[in-house]
Scaffold this active site. Structure first.
Site, PDB file in Angstrom:
ATOM      1  N   CYS A  54       0.845  -1.190   0.000  1.00  0.00           N
ATOM      2  CA  CYS A  54       0.000   0.000   0.000  1.00  0.00           C
ATOM      3  C   CYS A  54       0.887   1.248   0.000  1.00  0.00           C
ATOM      4  O   CYS A  54       1.838   1.347   0.777  1.00  0.00           O
ATOM      5  CB  CYS A  54      -0.908   0.013   1.221  1.00  0.00           C
ATOM      6  SG  CYS A  54      -2.008   1.460   1.279  1.00  0.00           S
ATOM      7  N   CYS A  58       0.483   5.070   6.748  1.00  0.00           N
ATOM      8  CA  CYS A  58      -0.154   4.924   8.069  1.00  0.00           C
ATOM      9  C   CYS A  58       0.825   4.220   9.014  1.00  0.00           C
ATOM     10  O   CYS A  58       1.243   3.082   8.750  1.00  0.00           O
ATOM     11  CB  CYS A  58      -1.433   4.120   7.947  1.00  0.00           C
ATOM     12  SG  CYS A  58      -2.564   4.726   6.657  1.00  0.00           S
ATOM     13  N   CYS A  61       0.285   0.504  10.248  1.00  0.00           N
ATOM     14  CA  CYS A  61      -0.148  -0.538   9.309  1.00  0.00           C
ATOM     15  C   CYS A  61       1.000  -1.381   8.750  1.00  0.00           C
ATOM     16  O   CYS A  61       1.912  -0.856   8.105  1.00  0.00           O
ATOM     17  CB  CYS A  61      -0.911   0.109   8.158  1.00  0.00           C
ATOM     18  SG  CYS A  61      -1.643  -1.110   7.044  1.00  0.00           S
ATOM     19  N   CYS A  98     -16.669  -9.073   5.210  1.00  0.00           N
ATOM     20  CA  CYS A  98     -15.969  -7.839   4.884  1.00  0.00           C
ATOM     21  C   CYS A  98     -14.712  -8.154   4.078  1.00  0.00           C
ATOM     22  O   CYS A  98     -13.964  -9.063   4.432  1.00  0.00           O
ATOM     23  CB  CYS A  98     -15.584  -7.094   6.158  1.00  0.00           C
ATOM     24  SG  CYS A  98     -16.995  -6.769   7.251  1.00  0.00           S
ATOM     25  N   CYS A 129     -19.452  -6.005   2.967  1.00  0.00           N
ATOM     26  CA  CYS A 129     -18.750  -4.779   3.337  1.00  0.00           C
ATOM     27  C   CYS A 129     -17.398  -4.788   2.634  1.00  0.00           C
ATOM     28  O   CYS A 129     -16.804  -5.860   2.459  1.00  0.00           O
ATOM     29  CB  CYS A 129     -18.561  -4.704   4.855  1.00  0.00           C
ATOM     30  SG  CYS A 129     -17.654  -3.237   5.430  1.00  0.00           S
ATOM     31  N   CYS A 189     -19.478   2.471   7.538  1.00  0.00           N
ATOM     32  CA  CYS A 189     -18.736   1.795   8.599  1.00  0.00           C
ATOM     33  C   CYS A 189     -17.461   2.610   8.818  1.00  0.00           C
ATOM     34  O   CYS A 189     -16.580   2.619   7.957  1.00  0.00           O
ATOM     35  CB  CYS A 189     -18.411   0.360   8.185  1.00  0.00           C
ATOM     36  SG  CYS A 189     -17.377  -0.543   9.367  1.00  0.00           S
ATOM     37  N   ARG A 261     -18.438  -1.915  17.194  1.00  0.00           N
ATOM     38  CA  ARG A 261     -17.758  -3.190  16.971  1.00  0.00           C
ATOM     39  C   ARG A 261     -16.412  -3.266  17.681  1.00  0.00           C
ATOM     40  O   ARG A 261     -15.573  -2.375  17.570  1.00  0.00           O
ATOM     41  CB  ARG A 261     -17.528  -3.422  15.472  1.00  0.00           C
ATOM     42  CG  ARG A 261     -16.791  -4.741  15.177  1.00  0.00           C
ATOM     43  CD  ARG A 261     -16.544  -4.931  13.704  1.00  0.00           C
ATOM     44  NE  ARG A 261     -17.785  -4.964  12.976  1.00  0.00           N
ATOM     45  CZ  ARG A 261     -17.960  -4.450  11.759  1.00  0.00           C
ATOM     46  NH1 ARG A 261     -16.960  -3.842  11.158  1.00  0.00           N
ATOM     47  NH2 ARG A 261     -19.116  -4.535  11.162  1.00  0.00           N
TER      48      ARG A 261
END
Length: 360
Positions: A54, A58, A61, A98, A129, A189, A261
């Site tokens: 990616c 972040c 991550c 998801c 999702c 979400c 959640r």
């Protein structure tokens, strides 16, 4: 049902955080009972459909290309492999599936395969999702037209602290994607991550931003930082579980009809802490032994915990084609006389397909 507000101030939210713990939990649980079955938990399973590389930075991550975490990189999964995982998730009791891809945003080349995944997973009778990064307006519309139920795009933290975590996209970028998702007609979400070195004021800011969205997000995932070697946050101090539960309780008060959640980091909570989190208003979990790339309590552990607590797992639906077929049969029966109804009911009782799910 509790009246929803979208004008919570930081001062009001700070006052909730300052409440004695028992008073906060009592208030949160009272709100929870007014809006939900207190012993019902929605269960989702998360699958990484494209892993690693990616371009975002972040700091939490392991999928970021900026850090060396030893993560194996994978291209977009074939649809059949995704369907196999989705069926296994449904068989284990999940009601929502998801799918996450480590992209800054999906390319037009990837969209046909992604849309096919949505249609085929939804045909299994599961809610769908996806989290694919930032979306263009036409991409959001295409996902909605394919039948995607939820789109996940976390805010992560407060606007003030955000720049300490991510520099490759802005807070406004994230809010813009959420606006496109809502405009396209999908459910939202979005939540955040706790334990990234933020202050209580940042937790207040995150929740204030989430609670200002109109309507409130249907699903609010709250994560405890999972410290992965190789990321800049690998050596941060652990978040105190009671502080995490305090955030859950405040989120429940601010967003009374949202599903809150327990997401990443749940394996750090023992049975007592998880029970307390459910009491505080959490009523959704990720289910299975792995999230996108990090660990999660195994399904058998969750089933045992739910059995101890008397919690019911929200069941998956019958496949779409079966639902339509059964609805048509019921319409026909309603037009016939009583004798015909009785005779046909006996026949359809044997052949109807029951929803596949698990209640423990």
């Amino acid at each position: 049902m509790t009246e929803q507000r979208f004008d919570w101030t930081n001062t009001e939210i700070a006052a909730l955080f300052a409440l004695p713990f028992n008073d906060l939990l009592f208030r949160a649980h009272s709100v929870h009972r007014q809006n939900f079955d207190a012993n019902d938990v929605q269960v989702s399973t998360l699958l990484s459909i494209k892993t690693g590389s990616c371009p975002e930075d972040c700091k939490y991550c392991p999928q970021s290309a900026h850090y060396n975490t030893g993560l194996s990189k994978e291209k977009l999964l074939e649809i059949n492999k995704v369907l196999e995982q989705a069926q296994e998730a449904k068989n284990a009791g999940a009601s929502r599936f998801c799918m996450g891809a480590a992209w800054r945003s999906p390319t037009d080349r990837d969209m046909p395969a992604v849309l096919a995944m949505v249609r085929k997973v939804k045909a299994l009778g599961l809610e769908t999702c996806m989290t694919l990064g930032m979306l263009k307006e036409n991409q959001a519309e295409a996902l909605a037209n394919a039948g995607l139920d939820y789109y996940n795009h976390n805010l992560d933290t407060s606007a003030e602290f955000y720049g300490e975590i991510i520099t490759t996209r802005t807070y406004e970028d994230r809010l813009a994607t959420l606006a496109k998702v809502r405009k396209a007609g999908m459910k939202v979400c979005t939540g955040g991550i706790l334990g990234m070195g933020e202050q209580v004021s940042d937790r207040i800011g995150l929740l204030q931003q989430l609670a200002s969205l109109q309507p409130h997000p249907e699903s609010v995932p709250l994560n405890m930082l999972v410290k992965v070697p190789g990321t800049p946050m690998a050596d941060l101090d652990e978040l105190e579980p009671l502080e995490f539960i305090r955030v859950i309780a405040v989120a429940r008060i601010l967003m009374p009809t949202s599903r809150v959640r327990l997401s990443a980091g749940r394996e750090k909570l023992d049975t007592t802490a998880q029970a307390m989190a459910f009491f505080a208003g959490a009523n959704s979990i990720f289910y299975g032994d792995k999230l996108l790339t990090t660990g999660n309590p195994e399904a058998q552990q969750d089933q045992a915990l739910f059995h101890k607590l008397g919690i019911n797992m929200q069941q998956a639906k019958s496949p779409v084609t079966e639902q339509v077929h059964e609805a048509a049969l019921l319409d026909i029966l309603a037009e016939k006389n009583t004798l015909y109804q009785d005779a046909t009911a006996k026949k359809t009782k044997k052949t109807s397909v029951k929803p596949c799910g698990m209640v423990v």
